[in-house]
Design a protein around this motif. Structure first.
Motif, PDB file in Angstrom:
ATOM      1  N   LYS A  27      -6.933  -5.246  -0.969  1.00 47.77           N
ATOM      2  CA  LYS A  27      -8.001  -4.241  -1.077  1.00 47.77           C
ATOM      3  C   LYS A  27      -9.225  -4.673  -0.274  1.00 47.77           C
ATOM      4  O   LYS A  27      -9.654  -5.828  -0.349  1.00 47.77           O
ATOM      5  N   ALA A  82       0.848  -1.186   0.000  1.00 50.58           N
ATOM      6  CA  ALA A  82       0.000   0.000   0.000  1.00 50.58           C
ATOM      7  C   ALA A  82       0.884   1.237   0.000  1.00 50.58           C
ATOM      8  O   ALA A  82       1.998   1.202   0.535  1.00 50.58           O
ATOM      9  N   ASP A 107      -3.846  -5.621  -5.080  1.00 49.60           N
ATOM     10  CA  ASP A 107      -5.200  -6.156  -5.269  1.00 49.60           C
ATOM     11  C   ASP A 107      -5.606  -7.117  -4.156  1.00 49.60           C
ATOM     12  O   ASP A 107      -6.758  -7.105  -3.689  1.00 49.60           O
ATOM     13  N   THR A 158      -3.712  10.510  -1.109  1.00 51.62           N
ATOM     14  CA  THR A 158      -4.176   9.557  -2.117  1.00 51.62           C
ATOM     15  C   THR A 158      -3.539   8.195  -1.861  1.00 51.62           C
ATOM     16  O   THR A 158      -2.338   8.108  -1.657  1.00 51.62           O
ATOM     17  N   THR A 159      -4.383   7.154  -1.872  1.00 51.42           N
ATOM     18  CA  THR A 159      -3.900   5.812  -1.517  1.00 51.42           C
ATOM     19  C   THR A 159      -3.993   4.850  -2.694  1.00 51.42           C
ATOM     20  O   THR A 159      -4.793   5.037  -3.619  1.00 51.42           O
ATOM     21  N   SER A 160      -3.190   3.809  -2.629  1.00 51.44           N
ATOM     22  CA  SER A 160      -3.255   2.721  -3.602  1.00 51.44           C
ATOM     23  C   SER A 160      -2.895   1.426  -2.882  1.00 51.44           C
ATOM     24  O   SER A 160      -2.171   1.458  -1.875  1.00 51.44           O
ATOM     25  N   TYR A 161      -3.435   0.299  -3.398  1.00 53.18           N
ATOM     26  CA  TYR A 161      -3.282  -0.982  -2.709  1.00 53.18           C
ATOM     27  C   TYR A 161      -2.988  -2.118  -3.682  1.00 53.18           C
ATOM     28  O   TYR A 161      -3.440  -2.118  -4.836  1.00 53.18           O
TER      29      TYR A 161
END
Length: 122
Positions: free
Chosen positions: A64, A49, A61, A56-59
């Motif tokens: 999630k 992550a 898959d 702003t976030t991202s993970y």
């Protein structure tokens, strides 16, 4: 010098939760992206992550809906809330931070924590 110190790892049963913390200290002018990686035995390190300075976030898959990354800019700390843990989440978890150490620095340097073990097992 810059240090990233992680805490919060441990042994938890499948379906359980853990919260990891990573605090940055030392000569820091600003912090850009912060992130959590993990490395399981025999596997390459993978990005779990990430969070920008603006939130702003991202993970990955596979995490999630189960993991949440957050940060407290005043405390120079990034967190990883891990819920519904699975045995395949077992790994050493590392935090990273892209840090500008002085106002005259033109680049951000990626620093790493020492790693904290997360084991999911019954």
């Amino acid at each position: 010098q810059v240090q990233l110190v992680e805490s919060g790892g441990g042994l938890v049963q499948p379906g359980g939760s853990l919260r990891l913390s990573c605090a940055a200290s030392g000569s820091i002018f600003s912090i850009n992206d912060m992130a959590w990686y993990r490395q399981a035995p025999g596997k390459e390190r993978e990005l779990v992550a990430a969070i920008t300075s603006g939130g702003t976030t991202s993970y990955l898959d596979s995490v999630k809906g189960r993991f949440t990354i957050s940060r407290d800019n005043a405390k120079k700390t990034v967190y990883l809330q891990m819920n519904s843990l699975l045995p395949e989440d077992t790994a050493v978890y590392y935090c990273s931070a892209d840090i500008r150490i002085t106002r005259w620095s033109t680049v951000f340097i990626k620093y790493w924590g020492q790693g904290t073990q997360v084991t999911v097992s019954s």
